[in-house]
Design an enzyme around this catalytic site. Sequence first.
Site, PDB file in Angstrom:
ATOM      1  N   HIS A 155      32.675  42.063  45.745  1.00 39.59           N
ATOM      2  CA  HIS A 155      31.977  40.863  45.315  1.00 39.59           C
ATOM      3  C   HIS A 155      30.457  41.032  45.403  1.00 39.59           C
ATOM      4  O   HIS A 155      29.706  40.083  45.268  1.00 39.59           O
ATOM      5  CB  HIS A 155      32.437  39.682  46.189  1.00 39.59           C
ATOM      6  N   HIS A 395      26.422  28.007  42.652  1.00 36.94           N
ATOM      7  CA  HIS A 395      26.934  29.346  42.923  1.00 36.94           C
ATOM      8  C   HIS A 395      26.185  30.016  44.069  1.00 36.94           C
ATOM      9  O   HIS A 395      26.553  31.099  44.516  1.00 36.94           O
ATOM     10  CB  HIS A 395      26.836  30.216  41.663  1.00 36.94           C
TER      11      HIS A 395
END
Length: 501
Positions: A155, A395
């Site tokens: 990620h 985000h």
Amino acid sequence: MSDSQQTEYDPGPDSSALEPAQDTELARGLRDEIDSHDRDLSGFHLLHDGLSAFVARAALVREASISLDLKYYIYSDDTSGRILTGLLLQAADRGVRVRLLVDDLGTRVANPRILALESHPRIQIRVFNPVEGRSGLRRGLEQLLNFGRINHRMHNKLLVCDGNVAITGGRNIADGYFSKAETEFLDVDIITVGAVVGDASKTFDDYWNSEVAIPVTELAFTNDQTCSLEELREQVGEYLAGARQSEFTRALEKSDLAEKLKTGAIEFHWGKGTLFADPPRKAIDRASVPVSEYPGARLEKILRQCERKVRITNAYLIPGVPGVDLFSALQNANVQVDILTNALATNDVAVVHGAYSRYRKPLLRSGVNLWELRPMAEQKQRLHWFKGKSRASLHAKTFVLDDDRAFVGSINLDSRSIIQNTEIGVLIENPQINRQLDELFDTWTGPDAAWQLSLNKRENIRWTAAGEDGEQVVEKRDPETRWWQRLLARLLSRLPIESQI
């Protein structure tokens, strides 16, 4: 194909970060700034505007003279992705070594242009923890049969230019992260120079040379998926020419960021920086990595050391009982905890909201101040050439720690980020960066940008914000949603899958 039967790939020869550039315009521009501070310190420049974040990446790719190392969970084949890919090809053509590492789940590497790009003698592309199938039924079947392995994703988000400058934070490479999409992601990145860049290069090498970083040429493509390097150069030239009127290209042409970097005019705030990064082996042998080495565990230790306040901006908040206990302990120690996360109307993953919703009341009871982002947050701040409306979604993953430290990275406060995935971020010991993130938190939690949650006397949640006329508005259920969205979230909240989201 089971885990034990999975295809053995040849990871290819190892490679290492090149020595930092010394005699380039960019290096010379940064030298005075870097040499005026202790060698163990780093300089930081915050990027919270999406367009500026794109420009920073594109400018560094254009200015690179020696090397470019990039690793991203998502690298999309859209306007911003194609422009950056074109600039990477141009960088390689002028002699820059380019290494690109992408995650197999986040980035679908099934494009013939990828193979053409990898055929360039100065470009190498690797895929993290892939399945053999590239598309269709075979890929889906292999994902199902290899779930235990592929459940662990890279990620990370990192770009290192010439060994001298790095960008990390929450943004992937896709239009939505740079302010041009139906959904605009509010996010934060950090440009850094100095000591942390060396640590970032070492971390990149660890991932690049791990057994789960597979050369893209080792993956299965069909024979008709072909494109020569010359054809790719022609396509890139045509695309970049056609993209000159795009918002991204216009912003890049108007930007003086590269010139400021070369002349030492960018304002960096200096302090000690500590890079937090999961070792890549966590993706395939989690038991061999001590929990104390997880960035999430290291961050928890930092949180427990706070004395006055903790302000968290986090897209996917599923604290679990341990997280609620941590925040309650901080509140009991007179450390105020403020958290901004997504509302049901702004969360792009319904099952995440369902899991998060179970913890809203316990967090509020403990004294945590809790906000949820509104769909139209920050619309008034959009730059003039981004016309029209888009739905905002949070985000960012940032932490304001007391008055002198901050954290910017890719870590969500959920089990997937902390336990399953590999993550990256940087702890910044600097009051100016702390203050900038504190002010950004105030902006994003303003009554025109977010709903503040509270409990009434009956312990029912109430959402409070400002209406179009500026008057206070109070909602009794998840605002700006439809009945079926609320029903779906309620049903999903009952699924026993919290450790996987």
